[in-house]
Scaffold this motif. Structure first.
Motif, PDB file in Angstrom:
ATOM      1  N   LYS A 289      47.867 -13.642  68.987  1.00 25.25           N
ATOM      2  CA  LYS A 289      48.945 -12.904  68.327  1.00 25.25           C
ATOM      3  C   LYS A 289      48.573 -12.739  66.858  1.00 25.25           C
ATOM      4  O   LYS A 289      49.053 -13.481  65.991  1.00 25.25           O
ATOM      5  CB  LYS A 289      50.276 -13.646  68.480  1.00 25.25           C
ATOM      6  N   PRO A 290      47.693 -11.778  66.537  1.00 27.60           N
ATOM      7  CA  PRO A 290      47.200 -11.627  65.165  1.00 27.60           C
ATOM      8  C   PRO A 290      48.322 -11.347  64.172  1.00 27.60           C
ATOM      9  O   PRO A 290      49.309 -10.674  64.491  1.00 27.60           O
ATOM     10  CB  PRO A 290      46.245 -10.426  65.273  1.00 27.60           C
ATOM     11  N   SER A 291      48.153 -11.877  62.966  1.00 26.00           N
ATOM     12  CA  SER A 291      49.074 -11.594  61.873  1.00 26.00           C
ATOM     13  C   SER A 291      48.618 -10.335  61.139  1.00 26.00           C
ATOM     14  O   SER A 291      47.425 -10.120  60.949  1.00 26.00           O
ATOM     15  CB  SER A 291      49.116 -12.766  60.893  1.00 26.00           C
ATOM     16  N   LEU A 292      49.557  -9.523  60.727  1.00 23.16           N
ATOM     17  CA  LEU A 292      49.239  -8.313  59.980  1.00 23.16           C
ATOM     18  C   LEU A 292      49.369  -8.606  58.488  1.00 23.16           C
ATOM     19  O   LEU A 292      50.348  -9.196  58.038  1.00 23.16           O
ATOM     20  CB  LEU A 292      50.180  -7.173  60.378  1.00 23.16           C
ATOM     21  N   ALA A 293      48.362  -8.187  57.731  1.00 22.60           N
ATOM     22  CA  ALA A 293      48.341  -8.433  56.286  1.00 22.60           C
ATOM     23  C   ALA A 293      47.833  -7.195  55.572  1.00 22.60           C
ATOM     24  O   ALA A 293      47.233  -6.305  56.179  1.00 22.60           O
ATOM     25  CB  ALA A 293      47.443  -9.632  55.976  1.00 22.60           C
ATOM     26  N   LEU A 294      48.087  -7.138  54.261  1.00 32.49           N
ATOM     27  CA  LEU A 294      47.636  -6.028  53.429  1.00 32.49           C
ATOM     28  C   LEU A 294      46.388  -6.455  52.667  1.00 32.49           C
ATOM     29  O   LEU A 294      46.419  -7.412  51.894  1.00 32.49           O
ATOM     30  CB  LEU A 294      48.737  -5.596  52.463  1.00 32.49           C
ATOM     31  N   ALA A 295      45.289  -5.751  52.902  1.00 30.62           N
ATOM     32  CA  ALA A 295      44.013  -6.139  52.303  1.00 30.62           C
ATOM     33  C   ALA A 295      44.043  -6.097  50.781  1.00 30.62           C
ATOM     34  O   ALA A 295      43.346  -6.860  50.116  1.00 30.62           O
ATOM     35  CB  ALA A 295      42.902  -5.220  52.821  1.00 30.62           C
ATOM     36  N   CYS A 296      44.874  -5.220  50.188  1.00 32.05           N
ATOM     37  CA  CYS A 296      44.843  -5.044  48.739  1.00 32.05           C
ATOM     38  C   CYS A 296      45.483  -6.209  47.982  1.00 32.05           C
ATOM     39  O   CYS A 296      45.229  -6.380  46.785  1.00 32.05           O
ATOM     40  CB  CYS A 296      45.524  -3.739  48.340  1.00 32.05           C
ATOM     41  N   THR A 297      46.305  -7.017  48.652  1.00 30.46           N
ATOM     42  CA  THR A 297      46.971  -8.119  47.951  1.00 30.46           C
ATOM     43  C   THR A 297      46.701  -9.479  48.587  1.00 30.46           C
ATOM     44  O   THR A 297      47.278 -10.484  48.177  1.00 30.46           O
ATOM     45  CB  THR A 297      48.504  -7.904  47.907  1.00 30.46           C
ATOM     46  N   SER A 298      45.810  -9.527  49.591  1.00 30.42           N
ATOM     47  CA  SER A 298      45.569 -10.774  50.324  1.00 30.42           C
ATOM     48  C   SER A 298      44.271 -11.434  49.900  1.00 30.42           C
ATOM     49  O   SER A 298      43.217 -10.786  49.867  1.00 30.42           O
ATOM     50  CB  SER A 298      45.548 -10.511  51.834  1.00 30.42           C
ATOM     51  N   VAL A 299      44.352 -12.747  49.608  1.00 30.34           N
ATOM     52  CA  VAL A 299      43.193 -13.532  49.188  1.00 30.34           C
ATOM     53  C   VAL A 299      42.906 -14.586  50.246  1.00 30.34           C
ATOM     54  O   VAL A 299      43.806 -15.344  50.630  1.00 30.34           O
ATOM     55  CB  VAL A 299      43.454 -14.214  47.834  1.00 30.34           C
ATOM     56  N   PRO A 300      41.681 -14.649  50.774  1.00 25.67           N
ATOM     57  CA  PRO A 300      41.363 -15.682  51.781  1.00 25.67           C
ATOM     58  C   PRO A 300      41.451 -17.089  51.184  1.00 25.67           C
ATOM     59  O   PRO A 300      40.891 -17.353  50.124  1.00 25.67           O
ATOM     60  CB  PRO A 300      39.925 -15.349  52.177  1.00 25.67           C
ATOM     61  N   LEU A 301      42.131 -17.974  51.885  1.00 27.05           N
ATOM     62  CA  LEU A 301      42.176 -19.385  51.495  1.00 27.05           C
ATOM     63  C   LEU A 301      41.136 -20.197  52.263  1.00 27.05           C
ATOM     64  O   LEU A 301      40.768 -21.289  51.826  1.00 27.05           O
ATOM     65  CB  LEU A 301      43.580 -19.947  51.740  1.00 27.05           C
ATOM     66  N   THR A 302      40.705 -19.657  53.403  1.00 28.46           N
ATOM     67  CA  THR A 302      39.667 -20.285  54.227  1.00 28.46           C
ATOM     68  C   THR A 302      38.722 -19.179  54.698  1.00 28.46           C
ATOM     69  O   THR A 302      38.942 -17.996  54.414  1.00 28.46           O
ATOM     70  CB  THR A 302      40.282 -20.972  55.462  1.00 28.46           C
ATOM     71  N   ASP A 303      37.687 -19.565  55.429  1.00 29.94           N
ATOM     72  CA  ASP A 303      36.918 -18.540  56.126  1.00 29.94           C
ATOM     73  C   ASP A 303      37.850 -17.869  57.123  1.00 29.94           C
ATOM     74  O   ASP A 303      38.680 -18.539  57.766  1.00 29.94           O
ATOM     75  CB  ASP A 303      35.743 -19.165  56.871  1.00 29.94           C
TER      76      ASP A 303
END
Length: 348
Positions: free
Chosen positions: A72-86
């Motif tokens: 069940k993938p989560s939807l996110a916005l690439a322009c404001t999202s920062v990876p906290l993990t790989d």
């Protein structure tokens, strides 16, 4: 990769991209030359949506913490999202460096004119609207789509630097019902559907390595693909050595001879060699006789820092590859669409 950076796995592409500390997903992708649909960078438009399959993201706006789940993938916005993990993500419509979208477009038929006894120059006027705009690379081709569903492929003879008109060189072959059908349609109608751009053998002036030598080998109407590449290089003032070989059975088949001759006169780095393979067909020809592989090997004493772009029949391209490999060239130095549509068995 630093201890603070994160891996972004592009799940459906089998690629990985590094995100630097504090870098958004969109920034990391674009830094690596990848492109996705986007409009702004404040999280309002919601165009740059991605599916997070694994790992954790911090979305700054709208602010929330997201965890990936393959089921069940989560939807996110690439322009404001920062990876906290790989992380592992899936991005619809993502384009790799140099990759452009294939579109079906309805174009004006600007002109159809005779270049010689059996070759026609066709100019198509592309749509002006942004949604219908076409981006292509020098050396790519398009498909003419007839109303009955049949398609025929032709190299784009114009450079991408030359505006909304694209040029095609179409040979009328007596034994080809398809070539007659295409030319009849183009001569009798005002508009035509195309699918473009296509083809993996193309050239970008920005990627040309300083000091490298560029060799172009064209047989018959294969000159159209080479024309696009050379005009693109000249438009961008590429000063690398450029050698052009154009071969035909009969000198009359060198249907646009004055153009490459003009390139050679006006540009010191351009050298042009027309080659005729059947002397008995043209007793008045005063140029080179032989095949393209023979002419190229007569002139080149090494293949160091050399890239060859070949456009013609599979027989010609593979003969050129074999001849040059026998003299020290690596297969990776020869580029042609033939390798994609007519691959031959791997050598034992």
């Amino acid at each position: 990769m630093t201890a603070e950076s994160r891996r972004i796995r592009l799940d459906d592409r089998g690629l990985e991209v590094e995100a630097l500390p504090g870098e958004t997903l969109l920034e990391a992708l674009e830094r690596e030359g990848l492109r996705m649909r986007r409009s702004c960078r404040n999280g309002v438009c919601e165009i740059c949506e991605i599916s997070l399959l694994q790992g954790q993201l911090q979305q700054r706006y709208p602010q929330r913490l997201l965890d990936g789940d393959p089921c069940k993938p989560s939807l996110a916005l690439a322009c404001t999202s920062v990876p906290l993990t790989d992380i592992s993500v899936k991005i619809k419509g993502l384009k790799l460096p140099g990759e452009v979208a294939v579109k079906k477009l309805n174009c004006d038929i600007a002109s159809v004119e005779v270049l010689n006894r059996d070759v026609y120059r066709v100019r198509l006027h592309l749509p002006a609207t942004a949604s219908q705009a076409m981006t292509f690379h020098a050396g790519q081709y398009l498909d003419i789509c007839l109303p009955n569903g049949r398609k025929a492929s032709f190299s784009i003879a114009s450079a991408p630097d030359q505006g909304r008109d694209v040029e095609l060189h179409i040979r009328l072959m007596p034994d080809s019902e398809m070539s007659r059908a295409v030319l009849d349609y183009l001569q009798q109608n005002e508009r035509v559907d195309i699918e473009a751009p296509k083809g993996g053998c193309w050239l970008d002036a920005r990627s040309v390595t300083p000091g490298s030598r560029l060799v172009f080998a064209a047989a018959s109407t294969g000159f159209s693909q080479i024309k696009s590449m050379v005009e693109h290089l000249l438009a961008n003032q590429v000063m690398n050595p450029i050698r052009i070989y154009w071969g035909a059975r009969n000198a009359q088949d060198l249907y646009h001879l004055a153009l490459p001759e003009q390139w050679a006169r006006e540009h010191a780095n351009v050298h042009f060699v027309p080659v005729v393979s059947e002397p008995e067909l043209c007793p008045d020809w005063i140029g080179r006789f032989g095949t393209l592989p023979q002419a190229i090997l007569e002139d080149l004493d090494h293949f160091e820092d050399t890239h060859i772009y070949a456009s013609g029949s599979p027989a010609m391209v593979y003969a050129l590859l074999d001849a040059c490999e026998a003299h020290g060239m690596q297969e990776s130095q020869l580029h042609s669409d033939v390798f994609a549509y007519a691959p031959r068995p791997a050598k034992q």
